[in-house]
Design a protein around this motif. Structure first.
Motif, short mmCIF file in Angstrom:
data_model
loop_
_atom_site.label_atom_id
_atom_site.label_comp_id
_atom_site.label_asym_id
_atom_site.label_seq_id
_atom_site.Cartn_x
_atom_site.Cartn_y
_atom_site.Cartn_z
N ILE A 67 0.87 -1.18 0.00
CA ILE A 67 0.00 0.00 0.00
C ILE A 67 0.90 1.22 0.00
O ILE A 67 1.85 1.30 0.77
CB ILE A 67 -0.93 0.01 1.23
N LYS A 68 0.58 2.17 -0.88
CA LYS A 68 1.41 3.36 -1.00
C LYS A 68 0.59 4.60 -0.66
O LYS A 68 -0.63 4.56 -0.62
CB LYS A 68 1.93 3.49 -2.43
N LYS A 69 1.29 5.71 -0.46
CA LYS A 69 0.65 6.99 -0.21
C LYS A 69 -0.21 7.36 -1.42
O LYS A 69 0.16 7.07 -2.56
CB LYS A 69 1.72 8.05 0.02
N ASP A 70 -1.36 7.95 -1.19
CA ASP A 70 -2.34 8.38 -2.21
C ASP A 70 -3.13 7.24 -2.83
O ASP A 70 -3.88 7.46 -3.77
CB ASP A 70 -1.68 9.22 -3.32
N ASP A 71 -3.01 6.02 -2.32
CA ASP A 71 -3.87 4.91 -2.75
C ASP A 71 -5.24 5.09 -2.13
O ASP A 71 -5.35 5.61 -1.01
CB ASP A 71 -3.32 3.56 -2.31
N THR A 72 -6.28 4.64 -2.81
CA THR A 72 -7.61 4.60 -2.22
C THR A 72 -7.81 3.20 -1.65
O THR A 72 -7.60 2.21 -2.35
CB THR A 72 -8.69 4.90 -3.27
N VAL A 73 -8.19 3.15 -0.37
CA VAL A 73 -8.36 1.87 0.30
C VAL A 73 -9.72 1.81 0.99
O VAL A 73 -10.37 2.83 1.21
CB VAL A 73 -7.25 1.62 1.35
N VAL A 74 -10.14 0.59 1.35
CA VAL A 74 -11.36 0.38 2.11
C VAL A 74 -11.00 -0.42 3.36
O VAL A 74 -10.15 -1.32 3.30
CB VAL A 74 -12.44 -0.33 1.25
N LYS B 34 -13.33 -0.45 -10.80
CA LYS B 34 -14.10 -1.25 -11.76
C LYS B 34 -14.97 -2.28 -11.03
O LYS B 34 -16.14 -2.45 -11.34
CB LYS B 34 -13.16 -1.96 -12.73
N CYS B 35 -14.39 -2.97 -10.04
CA CYS B 35 -15.13 -3.98 -9.26
C CYS B 35 -16.03 -3.34 -8.20
O CYS B 35 -16.93 -3.99 -7.68
CB CYS B 35 -14.17 -4.93 -8.55
N GLU B 36 -15.73 -2.07 -7.84
CA GLU B 36 -16.46 -1.34 -6.79
C GLU B 36 -16.35 -2.01 -5.43
O GLU B 36 -17.31 -2.06 -4.66
CB GLU B 36 -17.95 -1.18 -7.17
N LYS B 37 -15.17 -2.57 -5.11
CA LYS B 37 -14.94 -3.17 -3.79
C LYS B 37 -13.45 -3.30 -3.52
O LYS B 37 -12.63 -3.07 -4.41
CB LYS B 37 -15.62 -4.51 -3.68
N GLY B 38 -13.13 -3.68 -2.30
CA GLY B 38 -11.74 -3.92 -1.93
C GLY B 38 -11.27 -5.22 -2.55
O GLY B 38 -11.99 -6.21 -2.55
N VAL B 39 -10.05 -5.22 -3.08
CA VAL B 39 -9.55 -6.39 -3.79
C VAL B 39 -8.13 -6.74 -3.37
O VAL B 39 -7.41 -5.92 -2.80
CB VAL B 39 -9.56 -6.15 -5.33
N ARG B 40 -7.75 -7.97 -3.68
CA ARG B 40 -6.36 -8.38 -3.51
C ARG B 40 -5.58 -7.90 -4.72
O ARG B 40 -6.14 -7.61 -5.77
CB ARG B 40 -6.28 -9.89 -3.40
N VAL B 41 -4.26 -7.87 -4.56
CA VAL B 41 -3.41 -7.31 -5.60
C VAL B 41 -2.55 -8.39 -6.22
O VAL B 41 -2.07 -9.29 -5.54
CB VAL B 41 -2.52 -6.20 -4.99
#
Length: 109
Positions: free
Chosen positions: A6-13, A77-84
């Motif tokens: 996770i980096k700065k300025d990422d959008t997270v849930v 696109k998925c409209e949810k939290g996802v794995r990377v």
């Protein structure tokens, strides 16, 4: 060396805790402590003294740090939290570049 993904300025849930389901932008990352600070999440009261004479002190609300394991990257696109998932793409110069993509739909994050 601890890497969070996770980096700065990422959008997270947030996926667990009192703020479960809240979304926000990462303000700061602390890999040593394995924590992140997300805007609008985990608001704590901070008692602040006046810095100079004439300034007002008081109780202010600030974002507190939360463990990085409690958040997931947000896929628009998925409209949810996802794995990377990590893949390689080529840039203009033909060099390979490592990028993060959604494990489910494949969109670049």
């Amino acid at each position: 060396m601890n890497t969070l993904g996770i980096k700065k300025d990422d959008t997270v849930v947030v996926i667990s805790g009192n703020d479960k389901g809240k979304r926000g932008k990462v303000i700061a990352v602390s890999p040593k402590e394995n924590k992140v600070i997300v805007s609008g999440v985990h608001i704590v009261h901070k008692h602040e003294k006046p810095k100079k004479q004439g300034d007002a002190g008081g109780i202010i609300d600030v974002e507190g740090a939360i463990y990085a394991s409690k958040v997931q990257l947000w896929c628009s696109k998925c409209e949810k939290g996802v794995r990377v998932k990590h893949t390689f793409t080529e840039d203009k110069d033909g060099k390979q570049k490592k990028v993060r993509v959604c494990a489910k739909c494949g969109q670049e994050l």
